[in-house]
Design an enzyme around this catalytic site. Structure first.
Site, short mmCIF file in Angstrom:
data_model
loop_
_atom_site.label_atom_id
_atom_site.label_comp_id
_atom_site.label_asym_id
_atom_site.label_seq_id
_atom_site.Cartn_x
_atom_site.Cartn_y
_atom_site.Cartn_z
N TYR A 21 0.84 -1.20 0.00
CA TYR A 21 0.00 0.00 0.00
C TYR A 21 0.88 1.26 0.00
O TYR A 21 0.66 2.18 -0.78
CB TYR A 21 -0.92 -0.02 1.22
CG TYR A 21 -1.91 1.10 1.27
CD1 TYR A 21 -3.11 1.01 0.58
CD2 TYR A 21 -1.66 2.26 2.01
CE1 TYR A 21 -4.03 2.05 0.61
CE2 TYR A 21 -2.56 3.29 2.05
CZ TYR A 21 -3.76 3.18 1.35
OH TYR A 21 -4.66 4.21 1.38
N HIS A 25 1.41 4.10 -3.14
CA HIS A 25 1.15 5.52 -2.91
C HIS A 25 2.41 6.36 -3.08
O HIS A 25 2.34 7.51 -3.51
CB HIS A 25 0.47 5.73 -1.55
CG HIS A 25 -0.97 5.35 -1.62
ND1 HIS A 25 -1.39 4.03 -1.51
CD2 HIS A 25 -2.08 6.09 -1.82
CE1 HIS A 25 -2.70 4.00 -1.64
NE2 HIS A 25 -3.15 5.23 -1.83
N TRP A 77 -7.10 2.15 -10.51
CA TRP A 77 -6.33 2.18 -9.26
C TRP A 77 -6.97 1.23 -8.25
O TRP A 77 -6.29 0.51 -7.53
CB TRP A 77 -6.28 3.61 -8.72
CG TRP A 77 -5.50 3.77 -7.46
CD1 TRP A 77 -6.00 3.90 -6.19
CD2 TRP A 77 -4.08 3.87 -7.32
NE1 TRP A 77 -4.99 4.05 -5.29
CE2 TRP A 77 -3.79 4.05 -5.95
CE3 TRP A 77 -3.03 3.83 -8.22
CZ2 TRP A 77 -2.49 4.17 -5.46
CZ3 TRP A 77 -1.73 3.96 -7.74
CH2 TRP A 77 -1.47 4.13 -6.37
#
Length: 110
Positions: A21, A25, A77
């Site tokens: 994650y 990002h 996404w």
């Protein structure tokens, strides 16, 4: 310039997903960055506690997040995030919007 609105959400990661994650990002797609700005999201910050992500944002209007979530680039996404996060049956990230109960901005005096 109009004052922005603060919005916040809590999202839940799947076990062991934090590193991926953070990686994605840190390497967010340029086209997603452009879509975020185009939809009126002025700022996003992510904070983590155990398996929870706290998302704080400043938006130009209350519908900015809905427009982003409905965009094609955010749907792509979402496919990338699907193995990392919990989703509802309708394919939307399982999130809870937080209600702001207090905000303080100190005024600086000379």
């Amino acid at each position: 310039m109009a004052e922005t609105i603060r919005k916040a959400f809590v999202l839940k990661l799947k076990p062991g997903a934090l590193d991926d994650y953070i990686y994605w990002h840190d390497n967010i797609w340029p086209e997603l960055q452009q879509e975020i700005a185009r939809q009126g999201i002025a700022e996003i910050s992510l904070f983590q506690l155990e398996d929870m992500i706290f998302l704080h944002s400043r938006v130009n209007d209350p519908e900015a997040w809905t427009r982003l979530w409905d965009s094609d680039v955010h749907r792509r996404w979402g496919e990338l995030m699907n193995p990392l996060m919990h989703y509802r049956d309708d394919g939307i990230i399982d999130s809870r919007e937080l209600r702001e109960i207090w905000h303080f901005t100190p005024e600086l005096t000379g």
